[in-house]
Motif scaffolding. Structure first.
Motif, PDB file in Angstrom:
ATOM      1  N   ALA A 259       5.329  11.475   0.257  1.00 22.10           N
ATOM      2  CA  ALA A 259       4.842  10.143   0.638  1.00 22.10           C
ATOM      3  C   ALA A 259       4.379  10.095   2.080  1.00 22.10           C
ATOM      4  N   ASP A 260       4.558  11.168   2.842  1.00 22.86           N
ATOM      5  CA  ASP A 260       4.210  11.172   4.270  1.00 22.86           C
ATOM      6  C   ASP A 260       3.383  12.393   4.626  1.00 22.86           C
ATOM      7  N   THR A 261       2.441  12.753   3.758  1.00 22.85           N
ATOM      8  CA  THR A 261       1.596  13.901   4.024  1.00 22.85           C
ATOM      9  C   THR A 261       0.181  13.613   3.541  1.00 22.85           C
ATOM     10  N   SER A 262      -0.785  14.237   4.181  1.00 24.42           N
ATOM     11  CA  SER A 262      -2.170  14.098   3.733  1.00 24.42           C
ATOM     12  C   SER A 262      -2.539  15.164   2.722  1.00 24.42           C
ATOM     13  N   ARG A 263      -1.629  16.102   2.438  1.00 28.35           N
ATOM     14  CA  ARG A 263      -1.871  17.167   1.461  1.00 28.35           C
ATOM     15  C   ARG A 263      -0.997  16.901   0.235  1.00 28.35           C
ATOM     16  N   VAL A 264      -1.567  16.195  -0.732  1.00 27.13           N
ATOM     17  CA  VAL A 264      -0.815  15.828  -1.928  1.00 27.13           C
ATOM     18  C   VAL A 264      -1.130  16.852  -3.019  1.00 27.13           C
ATOM     19  N   ASP A 265      -0.354  17.920  -3.049  1.00 22.26           N
ATOM     20  CA  ASP A 265      -0.508  18.975  -4.042  1.00 22.26           C
ATOM     21  C   ASP A 265       0.860  19.600  -4.267  1.00 22.26           C
ATOM     22  N   ASP A 357      -4.920  18.975  -6.327  1.00 20.38           N
ATOM     23  CA  ASP A 357      -4.922  17.675  -5.648  1.00 20.38           C
ATOM     24  C   ASP A 357      -3.992  16.723  -6.380  1.00 20.38           C
ATOM     25  N   LEU A 358      -4.147  15.432  -6.108  1.00 20.06           N
ATOM     26  CA  LEU A 358      -3.260  14.414  -6.663  1.00 20.06           C
ATOM     27  C   LEU A 358      -3.233  14.443  -8.187  1.00 20.06           C
ATOM     28  N   THR A 359      -4.362  14.738  -8.823  1.00 20.99           N
ATOM     29  CA  THR A 359      -4.429  14.728 -10.283  1.00 20.99           C
ATOM     30  C   THR A 359      -4.156  16.099 -10.891  1.00 20.99           C
ATOM     31  N   THR A 360      -4.768  17.151 -10.358  1.00 24.49           N
ATOM     32  CA  THR A 360      -4.569  18.491 -10.931  1.00 24.49           C
ATOM     33  C   THR A 360      -3.234  19.099 -10.527  1.00 24.49           C
ATOM     34  N   PRO A 379       6.374  14.263  -7.919  1.00 29.04           N
ATOM     35  CA  PRO A 379       7.191  13.125  -7.462  1.00 29.04           C
ATOM     36  C   PRO A 379       6.384  11.849  -7.269  1.00 29.04           C
ATOM     37  N   TRP A 380       5.055  11.951  -7.176  1.00 26.21           N
ATOM     38  CA  TRP A 380       4.254  10.741  -6.957  1.00 26.21           C
ATOM     39  C   TRP A 380       3.799  10.084  -8.255  1.00 26.21           C
ATOM     40  N   ILE A 381       4.220  10.594  -9.396  1.00 26.43           N
ATOM     41  CA  ILE A 381       3.866   9.962 -10.672  1.00 26.43           C
ATOM     42  C   ILE A 381       4.939   8.921 -11.000  1.00 26.43           C
ATOM     43  N   SER A 382       4.515   7.674 -11.080  1.00 29.85           N
ATOM     44  CA  SER A 382       5.463   6.580 -11.303  1.00 29.85           C
ATOM     45  C   SER A 382       5.566   6.188 -12.772  1.00 29.85           C
ATOM     46  N   GLU A 383       4.611   6.603 -13.601  1.00 29.10           N
ATOM     47  CA  GLU A 383       4.636   6.198 -15.009  1.00 29.10           C
ATOM     48  C   GLU A 383       3.874   7.220 -15.839  1.00 29.10           C
ATOM     49  N   ILE A 384       4.391   7.500 -17.025  1.00 25.56           N
ATOM     50  CA  ILE A 384       3.695   8.366 -17.971  1.00 25.56           C
ATOM     51  C   ILE A 384       3.751   7.728 -19.347  1.00 25.56           C
ATOM     52  N   THR A 432       2.265   3.621  -6.037  1.00 25.61           N
ATOM     53  CA  THR A 432       1.527   2.778  -5.087  1.00 25.61           C
ATOM     54  C   THR A 432       1.796   3.180  -3.640  1.00 25.61           C
ATOM     55  N   ARG A 433       2.747   4.089  -3.419  1.00 31.93           N
ATOM     56  CA  ARG A 433       3.003   4.561  -2.056  1.00 31.93           C
ATOM     57  C   ARG A 433       1.883   5.460  -1.544  1.00 31.93           C
ATOM     58  N   ILE A 434       1.083   6.012  -2.472  1.00 29.11           N
ATOM     59  CA  ILE A 434      -0.027   6.862  -2.030  1.00 29.11           C
ATOM     60  C   ILE A 434      -1.372   6.404  -2.588  1.00 29.11           C
ATOM     61  N   VAL A 435      -1.359   5.550  -3.625  1.00 32.53           N
ATOM     62  CA  VAL A 435      -2.604   5.035  -4.203  1.00 32.53           C
ATOM     63  C   VAL A 435      -2.448   3.539  -4.393  1.00 32.53           C
ATOM     64  N   ALA A 436      -3.448   2.767  -3.976  1.00 33.12           N
ATOM     65  CA  ALA A 436      -3.388   1.318  -4.118  1.00 33.12           C
ATOM     66  C   ALA A 436      -3.251   0.943  -5.587  1.00 33.12           C
ATOM     67  N   ALA A 437      -2.454  -0.091  -5.856  1.00 30.83           N
ATOM     68  CA  ALA A 437      -2.243  -0.533  -7.230  1.00 30.83           C
ATOM     69  C   ALA A 437      -3.530  -1.112  -7.794  1.00 30.83           C
ATOM     70  N   ALA A 438      -4.065  -0.482  -8.817  1.00 35.25           N
ATOM     71  CA  ALA A 438      -5.295  -0.939  -9.458  1.00 35.25           C
ATOM     72  C   ALA A 438      -5.317  -0.395 -10.880  1.00 35.25           C
ATOM     73  N   PRO A 439      -5.958  -1.097 -11.822  1.00 33.40           N
ATOM     74  CA  PRO A 439      -5.943  -0.636 -13.217  1.00 33.40           C
ATOM     75  C   PRO A 439      -6.578   0.739 -13.418  1.00 33.40           C
TER      76      PRO A 439
END
Length: 632
Positions: A259-265, A357-360, A379-384, A432-439
């Motif tokens: 949650a405190d890095t610019s390298r989300v992998d 990256d965030l998705t792969t 750890p950044w996945i909040s829902e599956i 939402t800690r790394i991506v704005a909440a949006a559909p």
């Protein structure tokens, strides 16, 4: 003591000679997988050779004649029963010693490794009793019906033949690829084996005198104590390769760093799993990676190196998954999944994941079984949730995730040749800690038999990045008609697959509106492939349409080569045939030559043409260039 007349023994010996491979295969299946593949091979051969009964002592002359009775038991039935009895006894007495013969020194023997289906069946067989494995073998390998198999099991000493048969039938139903076909493969054939040497260095060390080794150690310790200043002044313990095998040097990321890095992998993944502190397990995983034993199953995605670690890797997970001990490591370029099943035959799975990256880098496959798999989530996945790509209108279903990030079982797509009635995928939503909440922040991933799932996207290739996610209604409708083609990408090291509706065309004779779709698969190593599809109006949401073109090692339909043209022969309801063609938005005109000659000053073309008439279609770009249509 099972003693027989000389005639019985001669019939049994002939049966062993004639049906030896068949008997050894059945015995190998029944033996406990926990023995390890090398010991199972030798034990199976040894038990079949011991199945020959002893000869009864001859009756002295003048004795009473033999009484009439039932017909003598066939030689094959006799030795099969004895071999089964010996194999079933091994599970009840796991400490039994290996038969004296055959004897192999300096080599390890193991059947040829099969694919994912054979491995899944082998793992499933390790979780059931020997009687269940015997029932499965009698049905599929021996071709016996239920009554005959039940009688053989009873004579061989199985405690509850009925329960064994019920469990075998259930296991057979859960094996999607078909237990009969898999049991007949080389994975379960101990007569067609591969050989590898044992640990040569260890074998050499064993022939040294123990006293000499002890003396060297004592002298070395004395010298080290007398001259402490000879230690490495840099403080490094051994070479870089030695450090890479030290479990105490494994890199461990703090829990909240993601949650405190610019390298989300994968570098942001914390270590998880109950065995993360098991130093012996971690050391075994590192040793197998560095020097795999001969019977290790190794799987690597296309273009992925299996070289040993060159530096201490990062630990991502260590724990028990469905009775298999699993360790996942990351060296900055590759993920390595070490699996230690109950049969002690390790497996290694390598996958290239550089520039994730965030998705792969959002999930990896932590476990597999018959018809299912589990993800370990970032750890950044909040829902599956899960959904079927072939049912675009159906809502997604929620999925439970354990505190360590391991999901419940997820169905996998059907294997090749088994039809395409469903195509399960996972829908992930980042925190939402790394991506704005949006559909539209949710995205889809699909399991294609690699260690890392494939990111599914939809839309036009963008000049500055990747297309959008594929969770919107239009994208899901296109994916429903192209999902079944994903099966051809299994195990090829694909990073992402995008489907792009590059053109719409009104069909002649009021045939409705058709879509032209380009599906592009990009690999982790760089090259990509594309498939063009023509999707006319369909009665079913999952109608696959027709393939209009293919290309490999191409930039087509990517941000580096977005222009594409497709053409196809199409028959109207009247029976009349047409040549149809369409280009991407930058195509301002189309020209057909060859057996069909036509031109259009727009992005689509429709002209009468015989179905066998060859045609070459070229698109005229608005910028002044041209692009040729892809061919099927």
């Amino acid at each position: 003591m099972d003693e027989r007349t000389r005639a019985d023994v001669e019939r049994a010996e002939a049966a062993i000679v004639e049906h030896y491979p068949r008997l050894v295969r059945l015995t190998y299946l029944v033996l406990p997988p926990s023995m390890g593949r090398h010991r199972r091979v030798l034990t199976a051969h040894g038990l079949v050779q011991r199945a020959l009964p002893r000869t009864r002592l001859r009756r002295p002359d003048g004795g009473l004649p033999a009484q009439r009775g039932p017909a003598p038991e066939s030689g094959y039935d006799l030795v099969r029963q004895r071999a089964l009895r010996l194999a079933l006894a091994y599970e009840a007495q796991p400490g039994r010693v290996l038969p004296a013969l055959p004897l192999v020194w300096g080599l390890r023997l193991f059947p040829r490794a099969g694919g994912a289906d054979e491995l899944a069946l082998d793992q499933a067989l390790s979780a059931v009793p020997a009687a269940v494995r015997a029932a499965l073998g009698l049905g599929h390998l021996e071709g016996l019906d239920e009554d005959a198999a039940r009688a053989v099991l009873a004579r061989a000493g199985a405690e509850d033949p009925d329960a064994a048969q019920r469990a075998a039938a259930q296991l057979d139903r859960e094996t999607e690829a078909g237990a009969a076909a898999l049991l007949g493969s080389g994975e379960f054939d101990p007569c067609m084996v591969q050989t590898r040497p044992t640990d040569l260095l260890r074998r050499r060390q064993r022939v040294r005198a123990v006293a000499a080794v002890a003396a060297v150690l004592v002298i070395g310790a004395a010298v080290a104590a007398a001259w402490p200043g000879t230690a490495d002044p840099s403080g490094r313990a051994g070479t870089a390769a030695q450090q890479a095998l030290d479990p105490d040097r494994l890199l461990r990321t703090p829990n909240e760093q993601w949650a405190d890095t610019s390298r989300v992998d994968f570098t942001a993944w914390p270590v998880r799993g109950r065995q993360a502190g098991d130093r012996k397990l971690l050391a075994r995983a590192l040793r197998v990676w560095a020097a795999p034993p001969p019977d290790t199953r190794i799987t690597a995605a296309a273009g992925t190196s299996t070289r040993p670690p060159g530096h201490p890797p990062q630990l991502l997970y260590a724990g028990l998954i469905d009775n298999v001990m699993v360790v996942v490591l990351y060296d900055g370029e590759r993920l390595v999944r070490y699996a230690e099943p109950e049969d002690a035959t390790p497996t290694l799975h390598f996958a290239r994941v550089d520039n994730a990256d965030l998705t792969t880098g959002a999930a990896l496959v932590i476990g597999r079984g018959n018809g299912w798999m589990r993800y370990l989530l970032a750890p950044w996945i909040s829902e599956i949730t899960t959904r079927d790509l072939l049912a675009p209108a159906a809502p997604p279903h929620g999925l439970h995730v354990a505190p360590d990030g391991v999901t419940d079982r997820i169905p996998i797509p059907p294997p090749a040749g088994a039809g395409c009635g469903r195509w399960p995928v996972a829908q992930l939503r980042p925190s939402t800690r790394i991506v704005a909440a949006a559909p539209d922040t949710a995205f889809l991933v699909a399991d294609l038999d690699d260690l890392v799932p494939v990111h599914l996207t939809s839309g036009a290739p963008l000049s500055g990045g990747a297309p959008e996610g594929a969770t919107g209604a239009p994208a899901l409708r296109n994916w429903a008609r192209t999902a079944c083609s994903l099966g051809s990408l299994r195990g090829t090291g694909v990073r992402s697959v995008n489907t792009w509706e590059f053109a719409r065309q009104q069909l002649p004779e009021d045939g409705g509106s058709a879509a032209w779709v380009c599906t592009r698969a990009d690999t982790w190593r760089g090259p990509g492939s594309v498939t063009l599809r023509f999707l006319p109006p369909a009665a079913r949401p999952a109608d696959p349409g027709r393939t209009a073109g293919r290309a490999v090692n191409t930039a087509a339909c990517s941000r580096f080569g977005p222009d594409v043209v497709g053409g196809i022969h199409w028959q109207a309801k009247s029976g009349k045939w047409y040549l149809l063609a369409a280009g991407s938005p930058e195509v301002g005109g189309l020209d057909a030559t060859g057996g069909v000659r036509a031109t259009a000053d727009e992005g689509t073309l429709a002209t009468p043409a015989e179905p066998a008439a060859p045609a070459e279609v070229v698109g005229r770009l608005r910028t002044g260039g041209s692009v040729r249509a892809l061919h099927p």
